[in-house]
Design a protein around this motif. Structure first.
Motif, mmCIF file in Angstrom:
data_model
loop_
_atom_site.group_PDB
_atom_site.id
_atom_site.type_symbol
_atom_site.label_atom_id
_atom_site.label_comp_id
_atom_site.label_asym_id
_atom_site.label_seq_id
_atom_site.Cartn_x
_atom_site.Cartn_y
_atom_site.Cartn_z
ATOM 1 N N ARG A 256 90.088 6.263 92.110
ATOM 2 C CA ARG A 256 91.042 6.359 93.223
ATOM 3 C C ARG A 256 91.693 7.738 93.326
ATOM 4 N NH1 ARG A 256 95.338 1.987 94.411
ATOM 5 N NH2 ARG A 256 95.750 1.957 92.173
ATOM 6 N N VAL A 257 91.214 8.665 92.535
ATOM 7 C CA VAL A 257 91.661 10.046 92.693
ATOM 8 C C VAL A 257 91.364 10.533 94.107
ATOM 9 C CG1 VAL A 257 89.512 11.106 91.903
ATOM 10 C CG2 VAL A 257 91.647 12.330 91.598
ATOM 11 N N ILE A 258 90.378 9.928 94.759
ATOM 12 C CA ILE A 258 90.065 10.329 96.139
ATOM 13 C C ILE A 258 91.228 10.019 97.073
ATOM 14 C CG2 ILE A 258 87.580 10.083 95.827
ATOM 15 C CD1 ILE A 258 87.711 7.491 97.407
ATOM 16 N N ASN A 259 92.000 8.979 96.762
ATOM 17 C CA ASN A 259 93.173 8.664 97.574
ATOM 18 C C ASN A 259 94.244 9.738 97.424
ATOM 19 O OD1 ASN A 259 91.945 5.908 96.523
ATOM 20 N ND2 ASN A 259 92.831 5.512 98.513
ATOM 21 N N PHE A 260 94.411 10.210 96.188
ATOM 22 C CA PHE A 260 95.373 11.291 95.971
ATOM 23 C C PHE A 260 94.908 12.564 96.673
ATOM 24 C CE2 PHE A 260 96.696 15.118 93.775
ATOM 25 C CZ PHE A 260 98.085 14.983 93.822
ATOM 26 N N ILE A 261 93.620 12.837 96.607
ATOM 27 C CA ILE A 261 93.086 14.039 97.262
ATOM 28 C C ILE A 261 93.357 13.980 98.768
ATOM 29 C CG2 ILE A 261 90.983 15.342 97.787
ATOM 30 C CD1 ILE A 261 89.901 14.452 95.052
ATOM 31 N N GLU A 262 93.239 12.807 99.352
ATOM 32 C CA GLU A 262 93.517 12.650 100.780
ATOM 33 C C GLU A 262 94.993 12.932 101.073
ATOM 34 O OE1 GLU A 262 92.975 12.247 104.712
ATOM 35 O OE2 GLU A 262 91.381 12.264 103.200
ATOM 36 N N ASP A 263 95.888 12.454 100.227
ATOM 37 C CA ASP A 263 97.321 12.746 100.398
ATOM 38 C C ASP A 263 97.585 14.236 100.235
ATOM 39 O OD1 ASP A 263 97.899 10.071 100.799
ATOM 40 O OD2 ASP A 263 98.334 9.697 98.687
ATOM 41 N N PHE A 264 96.919 14.831 99.266
ATOM 42 C CA PHE A 264 97.052 16.269 99.023
ATOM 43 C C PHE A 264 96.572 17.055 100.239
ATOM 44 C CE2 PHE A 264 95.375 20.293 97.248
ATOM 45 C CZ PHE A 264 96.499 20.758 96.584
ATOM 46 N N LYS A 265 95.477 16.588 100.835
ATOM 47 C CA LYS A 265 94.945 17.225 102.041
ATOM 48 C C LYS A 265 95.970 17.183 103.173
ATOM 49 C CE LYS A 265 91.131 16.801 105.366
ATOM 50 N NZ LYS A 265 89.905 16.028 105.716
ATOM 51 N N GLU A 266 96.649 16.048 103.342
ATOM 52 C CA GLU A 266 97.666 15.923 104.378
ATOM 53 C C GLU A 266 98.810 16.913 104.164
ATOM 54 O OE1 GLU A 266 98.942 11.900 104.726
ATOM 55 O OE2 GLU A 266 96.962 11.141 105.291
#
Length: 274
Positions: A256-266
């Protein structure tokens, strides 16, 4: 007769479900993501994702694991993080079939997914999860560049001499670097960085991200966490670049690090839009 019994024994072992005990939330999530969550017979107190994990019997928390409960679960496989050498030694002495893993940086997270996938014969699914992580990393490239980013772990309502931030050995650092930016904190030490206000002012980050996965359970709001930072003489404050990520996966090194990456992208896209 003996041959028949032998065949029954062999086939019962081939088709019997594994009995897996996961001793960290991240390993628990990875097993579920690989499609083997139904084989988990015990996990830890903070293993609450996916929701099915909450109903699985618990064997304790980070510092309160019960060896007795682990044994009573009759595991055929125990998955554990490798940071507690004393625990690993006890599992070995008990004769349990266990495998230990690291999940501190991105490479170790991906290696852990691949290794568990191999153990559970889910290699194809493991590679899909790793590809998802790699694709998400590609999506954060070149949004904004050459910014110093500080990630604060479990922020408080007051800034004191014990402010925990991400060091250079964690996956947060890898994500920052992959985006074309840099960690505001720089050190060769692998120890958990604990800084004070003076140190933060000296580092002068362009962006500050506050990781607060327990914010809602504590009845706090984002404005309350941001407030202590608003008077600091740093670029992040001047440019209004103080952000809060309050999702439950913030800080859990799993697929689920991909979820954090998406938040980081935002966050990066918001910075770019200013």
């Amino acid at each position: 007769m003996k041959k028949t019994l032998l065949l029954i024994f062999i086939f019962s072992n081939i088709f019997a479900s594994s009995r897996i005990v996961t001793l960290s939330p991240s390993l628990n999530e990875i097993v579920f993501a690989l499609g083997c969550g139904e084989d988990i017979v015990a996990n830890t107190l903070y293993s609450d994702y996916p929701k099915e994990s909450k109903k699985i019997p618990k064997v304790g928390g980070y510092a309160s694991l019960s060896l007795e409960k682990i044994v009573l679960a009759k595991p055929s496989l125990v998955l554990v993080q490798d940071y507690d050498e004393e625990l690993l030694d006890k599992l070995k002495k008990l004769g349990l079939n266990f495998h230990s893993f690291r999940t501190d940086n991105l490479n170790s997270i991906k290696n852990t997914i691949r290794s568990i996938g191999k153990i559970l014969k889910k290699e194809s699914r493991a590679e899909e999860l790793i590809l998802d992580i790699n694709n998400s990393l590609e999506s954060i490239k070149n949004i904004v560049e050459n910014r110093k980013i500080m990630i604060v772990i479990s922020p408080k309502l007051e800034l004191d001499r014990s402010i925990y931030i991400s060091g250079n050995n964690l996956y947060f650092n890898d994500i920052i670097n992959y985006s074309g930016n840099s960690n505001a904190y720089s050190s060769k030490s692998n120890n958990q960085p604990v800084v004070n206000v003076e140190k933060i002012i000296k580092m002068n980050p362009d962006i500050v991200i506050l990781l607060a996965p327990f914010m809602r359970s504590l009845g706090l709001k984002k404005e309350q966490l941001i407030s202590p930072w608003e008077n600091l003489p740093i670029r992040a404050t001047k440019d209004n670049n103080i952000y809060v990520i309050d999702k439950d996966y913030a800080g859990i090194p799993s697929n689920r690090v991909i979820n954090f990456i998406e938040d980081f992208k935002e966050v990066l896209e918001d910075v770019k839009s200013r």
